[in-house]
Scaffold this motif. Structure first.
Motif, PDB file in Angstrom:
ATOM      1  N   LYS A  30       0.846  -1.152   0.043  1.00  0.00           N
ATOM      2  CA  LYS A  30       0.007  -0.038  -0.142  1.00  0.00           C
ATOM      3  C   LYS A  30       0.659   1.167   0.058  1.00  0.00           C
ATOM      4  O   LYS A  30       0.584   2.251  -0.502  1.00  0.00           O
ATOM      5  CB  LYS A  30      -0.833   0.089   1.144  1.00  0.00           C
ATOM      6  N   VAL A  31       2.030   1.229   0.603  1.00  0.00           N
ATOM      7  CA  VAL A  31       2.841   2.369   0.752  1.00  0.00           C
ATOM      8  C   VAL A  31       3.533   2.517  -0.447  1.00  0.00           C
ATOM      9  O   VAL A  31       3.563   3.849  -1.059  1.00  0.00           O
ATOM     10  CB  VAL A  31       4.176   2.127   1.806  1.00  0.00           C
ATOM     11  N   SER A  58      -3.270  13.619  -6.138  1.00  0.00           N
ATOM     12  CA  SER A  58      -2.530  12.837  -5.173  1.00  0.00           C
ATOM     13  C   SER A  58      -2.960  13.060  -3.715  1.00  0.00           C
ATOM     14  O   SER A  58      -2.409  12.440  -2.804  1.00  0.00           O
ATOM     15  CB  SER A  58      -0.972  13.351  -5.195  1.00  0.00           C
ATOM     16  N   GLY A  59      -4.046  13.970  -3.608  1.00  0.00           N
ATOM     17  CA  GLY A  59      -4.646  14.055  -2.243  1.00  0.00           C
ATOM     18  C   GLY A  59      -5.084  12.912  -1.743  1.00  0.00           C
ATOM     19  O   GLY A  59      -4.464  12.641  -0.531  1.00  0.00           O
ATOM     20  N   PRO A  60      -5.724  12.026  -2.349  1.00  0.00           N
ATOM     21  CA  PRO A  60      -6.222  10.575  -1.523  1.00  0.00           C
ATOM     22  C   PRO A  60      -4.969   9.704  -1.153  1.00  0.00           C
ATOM     23  O   PRO A  60      -5.043   9.257  -0.297  1.00  0.00           O
ATOM     24  CB  PRO A  60      -7.048   9.896  -2.610  1.00  0.00           C
ATOM     25  N   ALA A  61      -3.812   9.933  -2.106  1.00  0.00           N
ATOM     26  CA  ALA A  61      -2.945   9.016  -1.878  1.00  0.00           C
ATOM     27  C   ALA A  61      -1.939   9.589  -0.697  1.00  0.00           C
ATOM     28  O   ALA A  61      -1.447   9.127   0.123  1.00  0.00           O
ATOM     29  CB  ALA A  61      -1.929   9.074  -2.911  1.00  0.00           C
ATOM     30  N   VAL A  62      -1.807  10.864  -0.612  1.00  0.00           N
ATOM     31  CA  VAL A  62      -1.438  11.590   0.790  1.00  0.00           C
ATOM     32  C   VAL A  62      -1.904  11.159   1.899  1.00  0.00           C
ATOM     33  O   VAL A  62      -1.387  11.080   2.884  1.00  0.00           O
ATOM     34  CB  VAL A  62      -1.114  13.084   0.410  1.00  0.00           C
ATOM     35  N   ASP A  81      -3.847   8.399   2.380  1.00  0.00           N
ATOM     36  CA  ASP A  81      -3.483   7.093   2.759  1.00  0.00           C
ATOM     37  C   ASP A  81      -2.127   6.978   3.163  1.00  0.00           C
ATOM     38  O   ASP A  81      -1.702   6.017   4.145  1.00  0.00           O
ATOM     39  CB  ASP A  81      -3.684   6.098   1.279  1.00  0.00           C
ATOM     40  N   LEU A  82      -1.219   7.546   2.684  1.00  0.00           N
ATOM     41  CA  LEU A  82       0.206   7.547   3.277  1.00  0.00           C
ATOM     42  C   LEU A  82       0.321   8.033   4.666  1.00  0.00           C
ATOM     43  O   LEU A  82       1.126   7.285   5.417  1.00  0.00           O
ATOM     44  CB  LEU A  82       1.177   8.368   2.355  1.00  0.00           C
ATOM     45  N   ARG A  83      -0.307   9.087   5.010  1.00  0.00           N
ATOM     46  CA  ARG A  83      -0.328   9.318   6.102  1.00  0.00           C
ATOM     47  C   ARG A  83      -0.742   8.347   7.265  1.00  0.00           C
ATOM     48  O   ARG A  83      -0.344   8.064   8.201  1.00  0.00           O
ATOM     49  CB  ARG A  83      -1.252  10.932   6.528  1.00  0.00           C
ATOM     50  N   ILE A  84      -1.897   7.602   6.953  1.00  0.00           N
ATOM     51  CA  ILE A  84      -2.384   6.620   7.936  1.00  0.00           C
ATOM     52  C   ILE A  84      -1.293   5.677   7.794  1.00  0.00           C
ATOM     53  O   ILE A  84      -1.136   4.945   8.804  1.00  0.00           O
ATOM     54  CB  ILE A  84      -3.701   6.154   7.230  1.00  0.00           C
ATOM     55  N   LEU A  85      -0.656   5.268   6.656  1.00  0.00           N
ATOM     56  CA  LEU A  85       0.118   3.951   6.470  1.00  0.00           C
ATOM     57  C   LEU A  85       1.231   4.293   7.448  1.00  0.00           C
ATOM     58  O   LEU A  85       1.771   3.289   8.180  1.00  0.00           O
ATOM     59  CB  LEU A  85       0.260   3.765   5.188  1.00  0.00           C
ATOM     60  N   GLN A 136       1.498   6.178  10.173  1.00  0.00           N
ATOM     61  CA  GLN A 136       1.005   5.875  11.458  1.00  0.00           C
ATOM     62  C   GLN A 136       1.209   4.362  11.954  1.00  0.00           C
ATOM     63  O   GLN A 136       1.360   3.903  12.944  1.00  0.00           O
ATOM     64  CB  GLN A 136      -0.335   6.278  11.779  1.00  0.00           C
ATOM     65  N   GLU A 137       0.634   3.623  10.839  1.00  0.00           N
ATOM     66  CA  GLU A 137       0.762   1.946  11.150  1.00  0.00           C
ATOM     67  C   GLU A 137       1.931   1.429  11.088  1.00  0.00           C
ATOM     68  O   GLU A 137       2.567   0.903  11.938  1.00  0.00           O
ATOM     69  CB  GLU A 137      -0.220   1.284  10.072  1.00  0.00           C
ATOM     70  N   MET A 138       2.828   2.125  10.143  1.00  0.00           N
ATOM     71  CA  MET A 138       4.366   1.721  10.215  1.00  0.00           C
ATOM     72  C   MET A 138       4.905   2.190  11.584  1.00  0.00           C
ATOM     73  O   MET A 138       5.837   1.287  11.912  1.00  0.00           O
ATOM     74  CB  MET A 138       4.917   2.373   8.963  1.00  0.00           C
ATOM     75  N   GLU A 139       4.454   3.155  12.305  1.00  0.00           N
ATOM     76  CA  GLU A 139       5.312   3.359  13.545  1.00  0.00           C
ATOM     77  C   GLU A 139       4.818   2.227  14.470  1.00  0.00           C
ATOM     78  O   GLU A 139       5.689   1.930  15.341  1.00  0.00           O
ATOM     79  CB  GLU A 139       4.805   4.988  13.926  1.00  0.00           C
ATOM     80  N   GLN A 140       3.726   1.823  14.523  1.00  0.00           N
ATOM     81  CA  GLN A 140       3.336   0.600  15.332  1.00  0.00           C
ATOM     82  C   GLN A 140       3.903  -0.590  14.978  1.00  0.00           C
ATOM     83  O   GLN A 140       4.399  -1.359  16.037  1.00  0.00           O
ATOM     84  CB  GLN A 140       1.706   0.641  15.189  1.00  0.00           C
ATOM     85  N   ILE A 141       3.941  -0.803  13.720  1.00  0.00           N
ATOM     86  CA  ILE A 141       4.803  -1.939  13.403  1.00  0.00           C
ATOM     87  C   ILE A 141       6.099  -2.074  13.614  1.00  0.00           C
ATOM     88  O   ILE A 141       6.779  -2.949  14.212  1.00  0.00           O
ATOM     89  CB  ILE A 141       4.620  -2.134  11.808  1.00  0.00           C
ATOM     90  N   ALA A 142       6.606  -0.794  13.714  1.00  0.00           N
ATOM     91  CA  ALA A 142       8.050  -0.705  14.133  1.00  0.00           C
ATOM     92  C   ALA A 142       8.330  -1.195  15.738  1.00  0.00           C
ATOM     93  O   ALA A 142       9.273  -1.525  16.205  1.00  0.00           O
ATOM     94  CB  ALA A 142       8.789   0.569  14.048  1.00  0.00           C
TER      95      ALA A 142
END
Length: 176
Positions: free
Chosen positions: A135-136, A150-154, A156-160, A162-168
């Motif tokens: 997804k990233v 690119s608005g929706p992609a930005v 989506d990337l912001r949400i992703l 945040q999840e990547m921070e939790q995955i770390a």
């Protein structure tokens, strides 16, 4: 029968939570197993109680382990479907579960499941990580593509991210 009552008292107070907290309980549980085998083979009603008390302990522990496994199953399934929300808590739960793999050795062979469950949980989280990576990559491609808004992609990337921070936070608890 005093020895049998003492054994019963000791066995009845041991719970999964105490086994997680103290490594010396592994030795205690092994001593209970040996006592059960030795005294249970003597025969007689009192000595057979030692074996049944030990078996009851193992059944209680097994039930607690099944409950814990079910909680982890639900947690990992939710993470795979909806994303990792609290990586630190999930890592702690996975580490706690992995720390009691040794209990598989006390369960009847057909009932041992801890090691396999941990492997399954790790696989589910690895699957989620692969989904997030994809997804990233897709979001970055959409941001780079000038022909796409690119608005929706930005977003989506912001949400992703945040999840990547939790995955770390979760990653150290997932074996390679």
């Amino acid at each position: 029968a005093g020895l049998v009552d003492c054994f019963n008292d000791s066995v009845s107070t041991l719970e999964l939570e105490s086994l997680e907290r103290s490594p010396h309980h592994r030795t205690t549980l092994n001593q209970f197993r040996l006592a059960s085998e030795l005294f249970g083979s003597i025969g007689g009603e009192d000595w057979m109680r030692v074996r049944s008390d030990y078996n009851a302990l193992i059944e209680r522990i097994k039930a607690s382990l099944r409950t814990r496994s079910g909680e982890l199953d639900e947690m990992s399934f939710a993470a795979k479907q909806q994303g990792v929300r609290d990586g630190q808590r999930e890592a702690l739960m996975l580490d706690r579960f992995r720390s009691i793999h040794w209990l598989d050795g006390f369960l009847p062979q057909e009932d041992s499941f801890l090691q396999n469950s941990s492997i399954k949980f790790a696989r589910v989280y690895k699957d989620r990580i692969a989904i997030v990576r994809g997804k990233v990559f897709e979001a970055l491609q959409n941001i780079a593509d000038e022909s796409v808004d690119s608005g929706p992609a930005v977003q989506d990337l912001r949400i992703l991210l945040q999840e990547m921070e939790q995955i770390a936070l979760l990653a150290p608890a997932i074996p390679e």
